[in-house]
Every structure is written in C-alpha cells, then in structure tokens.
Design an enzyme around this catalytic site. Structure first.
Site, mmCIF file in Angstrom:
data_model
loop_
_atom_site.group_PDB
_atom_site.id
_atom_site.type_symbol
_atom_site.label_atom_id
_atom_site.label_comp_id
_atom_site.label_asym_id
_atom_site.label_seq_id
_atom_site.Cartn_x
_atom_site.Cartn_y
_atom_site.Cartn_z
ATOM 1 N N LEU A 28 -83.653 3.029 17.478
ATOM 2 C CA LEU A 28 -84.293 2.981 18.791
ATOM 3 C C LEU A 28 -83.659 4.052 19.675
ATOM 4 O O LEU A 28 -82.617 4.610 19.338
ATOM 5 C CB LEU A 28 -84.097 1.595 19.419
ATOM 6 N N SER A 29 -84.258 4.318 20.822
ATOM 7 C CA SER A 29 -83.696 5.378 21.654
ATOM 8 C C SER A 29 -82.266 5.058 22.070
ATOM 9 O O SER A 29 -81.430 5.948 22.169
ATOM 10 C CB SER A 29 -84.570 5.630 22.885
ATOM 11 N N GLU A 30 -81.951 3.756 22.312
ATOM 12 C CA GLU A 30 -80.567 3.350 22.553
ATOM 13 C C GLU A 30 -80.292 1.955 22.010
ATOM 14 O O GLU A 30 -81.176 1.085 22.025
ATOM 15 C CB GLU A 30 -80.223 3.354 24.052
ATOM 16 N N THR A 31 -79.062 1.794 21.538
ATOM 17 C CA THR A 31 -78.517 0.485 21.199
ATOM 18 C C THR A 31 -77.277 0.275 22.069
ATOM 19 O O THR A 31 -76.430 1.163 22.175
ATOM 20 C CB THR A 31 -78.141 0.401 19.711
ATOM 21 N N HIS A 87 -82.356 1.765 30.693
ATOM 22 C CA HIS A 87 -83.144 0.695 30.085
ATOM 23 C C HIS A 87 -82.298 -0.213 29.210
ATOM 24 O O HIS A 87 -82.516 -1.432 29.161
ATOM 25 C CB HIS A 87 -84.336 1.264 29.305
#
Length: 287
Positions: free
Chosen positions: A44-47, A74
């Site tokens: 994902l774009s961030e974890t 986010h």
C-alpha cells in the site's frame, strides 16, 4: 498468535474509496528493515507502525513499499481510527504520536470526523528541475518547492484530472513527490489536487494528507480564507477539510476499516533487505 494488522480507507466515509493504509500496533519496537519488509508485503502507499509509550502516546513510523516516509497524513488518520475502534484509546481521548516530524495529534469530532494537527509546509517559488515539466505533461502557471515536494499550479480542474505523467522520468525529480493543483470547478470544494511520488515507490497516491500541509497555506493566500474543503482527484478520490492556524494545519477526514488480519510469518530481514542479485542461482549441492 501473530501480530494484528488492520487495513483502513482514510479520507473517506465509504469503503474502497480514499487512501488505504495498513496499521500495525507493536508490543515493542522492531527493526526498520522488518517494518520495511512488512510494508513491501502490504504493498500500500503507506503502512504505519505504532509502539505505545509510557506517557499514553505512541511512537509512529510510516513506510511505503520502498522507503521510510518522514510525514504521512492518511496513515496517521488510519492509526488514530484503529486505536479508538479497538479500545486502545478511550473514545474521547486525543491520539498523540511522536514522529520524525514532531508531535502530531488526532481528535474525534462530534460529527464523526477525525481532525489531525500537522505542521504547515509552506512552499516558495522555484525553478523547475530538469525533466519536471516534460514528465508531468502539463502547462504550469506556477512552480513552488518546499522541503518535501514540488507544487505545480495549473489552469483548471480538467487539467489536473487529465494529467498523465511519465512516471519513469518523474522518478528522477529530486523530491519526495510532485503536487499538481487548481481551483475547483465545483461549488462543493475550494481546490483540487493530485500527488505523484514514483521515487518513493508510489506512482500516484490516492489522498495525501501531508501534501495538504503545503496546499493549505498556498490556497489560503490565494483565496483569502483559512478554512477550506479540498478534493484529491485520484481514481479513488478523497475529501479533506483543511484549516490554517499560523504554522499549523488541521486536516479533517473520515476513515473506514476494510479488513483485519494477522502477520504470522516473520520476514527474513537479511535476505529481504539485500539487493537482488543478477547472478544465476547455485547448482544443487554447491556451497
């Protein structure tokens, strides 16, 4: 039992919209290479990874599939949502996060929205680096730069939505990412944007809280107002309520839990963090 991990769609009140983030609350700190391996697996774009502190707050770090991120809106919103939803924070308690970007907080509003207190990231006019305009394939009216990103103003929302960057060329731009923005053509929103970060392993981020730390003071100066509603015009789309308070920005959004699971396998850190080899594999029986 493995470690619990939760996927949340942030800056949206509807499932499968907004920006998905994974959130993992750890019993103790883990090596950066381990967190990077998990983030690469989640893709994902961030974890986000949280570790509780003795003062009731949490240490918070964010990883894209490729690198650690210095500021992420986010995944912070998603982290606060998970803490409240799982009862690790009382419903009326403020979430407090110690991060690379200082102390960040999240509060629940009466209408169910979550409000983040983030630093403003003001930009200044800048000359474009080589290849930026060619990679974006848009006609800039203004180019700015802050410590994280380039900001590109274009003439209309249609231009923002129609942009089709060359991500390979854009990845060579010396910045975390590139924001493109314009005034909104809808009465529902004050401005729109998109955010591209191929150098960080994310070609287009669906909804980028940290980009609004730059967009908020930028548009406040142009529109003559400190409270605005923004729309990030990615394929998934997302709404961000913004407020400028001096050198701080309030970012408001909603969040929806999509799935919960467990991390059962421990990443092989040495192998996973080593660069891939182009040499052929050893023959069977060889050392």
């Amino acid at each position: 039992m493995g470690l619990r991990i939760t996927q949340v769609d942030a800056f949206t009140g509807k499932p499968y919209r907004g920006n998905p983030a994974a959130v993992c609350v750890l019993p103790e700190a883990r090596p950066a290479a381990w967190m990077q391996a998990v983030a690469r697996e989640m893709n994902l774009s961030e974890t986000a990874f949280l570790v509780g502190r003795g003062d009731g707050g949490y240490d918070l770090r964010w990883f894209s599939p490729a690198v650690e991120i210095a500021l992420c809106g986010h995944a912070t919103l998603a982290s606060a949502h998970v803490l409240w939803e799982t009862g690790q924070l009382a419903p009326d308690a403020q979430a407090r996060f110690s991060t690379q970007s200082g102390l960040l907080t999240a509060s629940r509003r009466d209408d169910g929205w979550i409000e983040l207190d983030f630093p403003a990231k003001r930009q200044e006019r800048s000359e474009p680096p080589p290849g930026l305009e060619q990679a974006l394939r848009v006609e800039p009216l203004y180019i700015g730069r802050n410590a994280l990103d380039y900001l590109i103003l274009v003439g209309s929302e249609d231009e923002v939505r129609a942009a089709r960057p060359d991500f390979g060329q854009l990845a060579t731009v010396p910045a975390r990412g590139v924001i493109i923005t314009s005034r909104s053509s809808s009465r529902d929103f004050d401005f729109v944007s998109r955010f591209f970060a191929p150098a960080a392993g994310v070609n287009e981020d669906p909804v980028t809280g940290s980009a609004h730390c730059c967009l908020t003071p930028f548009w406040a100066a142009r529109l003559g107002k400190t409270e605005m509603v923004a729309y990030q015009a990615s394929a998934r789309g997302g709404v961000v309520r913004v407020r400028l308070r001096g050198d701080r920005v309030d970012l408001g959004g909603q969040a929806v839990t999509i799935l919960e699971g467990e991390l059962r396998a421990e990443p092989n850190i040495r192998r996973e963090s080593s660069p891939p080899s182009d040499s052929p594999p050893p023959r069977l029986g060889s050392a």
